[in-house]
Design a protein around this motif. Structure first.
Motif, short mmCIF file in Angstrom:
data_model
loop_
_atom_site.label_atom_id
_atom_site.label_comp_id
_atom_site.label_asym_id
_atom_site.label_seq_id
_atom_site.Cartn_x
_atom_site.Cartn_y
_atom_site.Cartn_z
N GLY A 38 108.35 79.83 119.54
CA GLY A 38 108.22 81.27 119.33
C GLY A 38 107.62 82.03 120.50
O GLY A 38 107.26 83.20 120.37
N LYS A 39 107.55 81.41 121.67
CA LYS A 39 106.94 82.05 122.84
C LYS A 39 107.72 83.30 123.25
O LYS A 39 107.15 84.36 123.45
N SER A 40 109.04 83.13 123.37
CA SER A 40 109.86 84.29 123.76
C SER A 40 109.78 85.37 122.70
O SER A 40 109.72 86.56 123.02
N THR A 41 109.82 84.97 121.45
CA THR A 41 109.79 85.95 120.38
C THR A 41 108.48 86.74 120.42
O THR A 41 108.48 87.96 120.22
N SER A 70 109.78 73.95 122.98
CA SER A 70 110.94 74.82 122.79
C SER A 70 111.06 75.21 121.32
O SER A 70 110.89 74.38 120.44
N GLY A 71 111.32 76.49 121.09
CA GLY A 71 111.48 76.96 119.72
C GLY A 71 110.17 77.29 119.03
O GLY A 71 110.17 77.62 117.84
N1 LIG Z 1 117.75 86.57 117.57
C1 LIG Z 1 117.45 85.46 116.85
N2 LIG Z 1 118.06 85.21 115.67
C2 LIG Z 1 117.75 84.14 114.94
N3 LIG Z 1 116.85 83.21 115.29
C3 LIG Z 1 116.21 83.39 116.46
C4 LIG Z 1 116.47 84.51 117.30
N4 LIG Z 1 115.69 84.42 118.39
C5 LIG Z 1 114.97 83.30 118.24
N5 LIG Z 1 115.27 82.67 117.10
C6 LIG Z 1 114.66 81.43 116.61
O1 LIG Z 1 113.26 81.59 116.64
C7 LIG Z 1 112.61 80.41 117.04
C8 LIG Z 1 111.71 80.69 118.21
O2 LIG Z 1 112.49 81.04 119.32
P1 LIG Z 1 111.89 81.43 120.72
O3 LIG Z 1 113.04 81.78 121.58
O4 LIG Z 1 110.84 82.43 120.53
O5 LIG Z 1 111.25 80.05 121.20
P2 LIG Z 1 110.62 79.68 122.60
O6 LIG Z 1 109.25 79.17 122.30
O7 LIG Z 1 110.74 80.80 123.52
O8 LIG Z 1 111.54 78.46 123.06
P3 LIG Z 1 112.01 78.07 124.54
O9 LIG Z 1 110.87 77.33 125.17
O10 LIG Z 1 113.18 77.17 124.30
O11 LIG Z 1 112.37 79.32 125.26
C9 LIG Z 1 113.71 79.40 117.35
O12 LIG Z 1 113.82 78.54 116.25
C10 LIG Z 1 114.93 80.24 117.50
O13 LIG Z 1 116.06 79.54 117.08
#
Ligand SMILES: Nc1ncnc2c1ncn2[C@@H]1O[C@H](COP(=O)(O)OP(=O)(O)OP(=O)(O)O)[C@@H](O)[C@H]1O
Ligand SMILES: [Mg+2]
Lengths: 256, 215
Positions: A46-49, A43-44
């Motif tokens: 950056g996959k969603s990003t 989690s976190g």
């Molecule tokens: N709009 C935003 N503004 C500020 N920080 C953000 C934003 N979106 C994501 N982040 C930060 O960027 C980092 C990566 O987030 P992301 O959502 O891409 O993770 P993830 O791998 O998808 O996690 P998960 O498995 O929980 O979905 C995290 O630390 C998150 O807090």
């Protein structure tokens, strides 16, 4: 597989910051036609990003984004610039995105959810859109739900409708961001089944998921992300037998 | 004065009241939407102006606004406009109610989950399509209850037009009551306002029901 098929998506040196925190650090990735790529990681990481930048819901800070040899974004004088609106509209047609929480339009019936974009955006006739939608609904086992409204459906059904909605625009690539995370375990299966069937039809897919077993059996390639970088990348066998400590630890958590 | 004459005069006033009511809605509902866009604008000047506008319109008496709108053209700009009384009333009401509606729209628009915009965007809707097809219909459903409240208030507020001595129902009732030294005309007017609002409430309820086909 798919070694020689054409590259549909090419990401070069992508970077993305949120308030000075670099969330995507120099990620490069290419996806070929017919490939199924799973993205896993804590989690976190950056996959969603990554997915949101690839689908242009977020603008990246640096790097290149190329769909079928068309540049959506590139660097100029150290800055990331995007193509013109008209060009981006064309490029948008190449991909679809399925959200974790479906994001169906609640005021539209299932049928209208599916046909609205093809009619409004693509400009096909309502009749043609309906035929397309009926086929998709049949394929996804939702034929009897065409006139239902999203609130009348289970989570699994809603997610299948949202997949149908994305497919109705006939994208070349389909992105999924944790498509089953909002679902009860007993509903997860019906959505995974649909994705499996799409894989059989050689739909190109990039899937962020926490379903390790699913990723293992379905993917041509698995990408393991951590702290904004691709820590490891390879076939399911390579990843699941990786000597990389991080990868082993992460996968180990799911195999208890 | 016979009861029939009194009723006839009050009913005439009622027609004017209804005119003020409908014209105010016709102008203030769309105007409020534009003000709410201004209020939510990324441009800080536009946003600031909209905020001040809303604050003044909601923070000062509507009766005062009626007087200002009516007399300002002459006392401030030296303009003499013929037949300005009724337009002045509509302008003042529309400007005032638009401010209230703007805040209602804003709350409604901001309550729509960002996922709706994102889904529309990925599907290729442009901004206008997204707003008109996806966002606005959902906003309308959500804001119907507060809009109903404002609309019912508006029925009663139309009586404020008496400060400009326009012949709407309250003005008429007061005149007749003074002439006849009787409270009956005022009470009859009260009944008329109440009936008007019953109809408004019934209409709005039907509208809300019509929107209940989804959640
Ligand atoms: N709009 C935003 N503004 C500020 N920080 C953000 C934003 N979106 C994501 N982040 C930060 O960027 C980092 C990566 O987030 P992301 O959502 O891409 O993770 P993830 O791998 O998808 O996690 P998960 O498995 O929980 O979905 C995290 O630390 C998150 O807090
Ligand atoms: Mg995520």
């Amino acid at each position: 597989m798919a070694q020689n098929s054409k590259v549909l998506l090419q990401i070069n040196h992508m970077r993305k910051c949120f308030d000075d925190v670099e969330v995507i650090k120099d990620i490069s990735l290419s996806v070929r036609e017919g490939e199924v790529v799973s993205v896993i990681g804590p989690s976190g990481s950056g996959k969603s990003t990554l997915l949101r930048c690839a689908t242009m819901l977020e603008t990246m800070d640096a790097g290149e984004l190329i769909y079928l040899d068309e540049n959506a974004a590139w660097e100029e004088n150290g800055k990331c610039v995007y193509a013109s609106k008209a060009k981006l509209r064309e490029i948008h047609k190449n991909f679809g995105l399925v959200f974790q929480n479906f994001n169906l339009f609640p005021h539209y019936s299932v049928m209208k959810n599916i046909i609205d974009a093809p009619v409004i955006v693509e400009g096909i006739s309502k009749k043609e859109a309906k035929e397309r939608a009926e086929k998709l609904l049949a394929q996804l086992g939702l034929s009897d739900k065409a006139d239902a409204y999203p609130y009348q459906l289970s989570g699994g059904q809603q997610q299948r409708v949202s997949i149908a909605r994305a497919l109705a625009l006939q994208p070349k690539i389909l992105f999924f961001d944790e498509p089953t995370s909002a679902l009860d375990p007993e509903l997860t299966g019906e959505v995974l089944k649909v994705i499996r069937e799409l894989a059989k039809e050689h739909m190109t897919m990039i899937i962020v998921t926490h379903e390790m077993q699913f990723a293992r059996e379905l993917s041509d390639r698995i990408i393991f992300m951590e702290q904004g970088v691709i820590q490891a990348e390879g076939t399911p066998d390579e990843i699941f037998s990786s000597s990389n400590q991080r990868v082993r630890e992460f996968i180990g958590k799911f195999q208890s | 004065m016979s009861t029939t004459v009194m009723l006839a005069q009050l009913l005439k006033g009622m027609v004017v009241t209804a005119e003020i009511f409908f014209l105010t809605l016709i102008f203030s509902l769309p105007l409020g939407l534009f003000i709410s866009f201004g209020r939510m604008s990324k441009n800080s000047i536009v946003k600031g102006i909209s905020k001040i506008y809303i604050s003044i319109m909601r923070g000062t008496p509507l009766m005062l606004q009626l007087i200002v709108v009516y007399f300002a053209p002459f006392y401030v700009f030296g303009l003499k406009i013929s037949n300005y009384r009724f337009p002045a009333i509509i302008i003042a009401f529309a400007l005032n109610y638009a401010a209230y509606f703007a805040e209602i729209y804003r709350a409604g628009i901001e309550s729509i989950p960002v996922g709706q915009y994102e889904a529309a965007r990925v599907l290729g809707y442009n901004k206008v399509q997204t707003f008109c097809r996806i966002i606005l219909p959902q906003v309308i459903k959500r804001i119907l209850p507060p809009v109903t409240n404002e609309t019912i208030t508006l029925v009663k507020d139309t009586s404020l037009a008496f400060v400009l001595a326009h012949a709407e129902m309250f003005t008429m009732a007061k005149q007749i009551a003074a002439k006849e030294t009787s409270i009956v005309p005022l009470m009859v007017a009260g009944v008329f306002y109440y009936l008007f609002n019953l109809i408004v409430a019934w209409g709005m309820e039907r509208l809300e029901k019509a929107m209940n086909y989804y959640r």
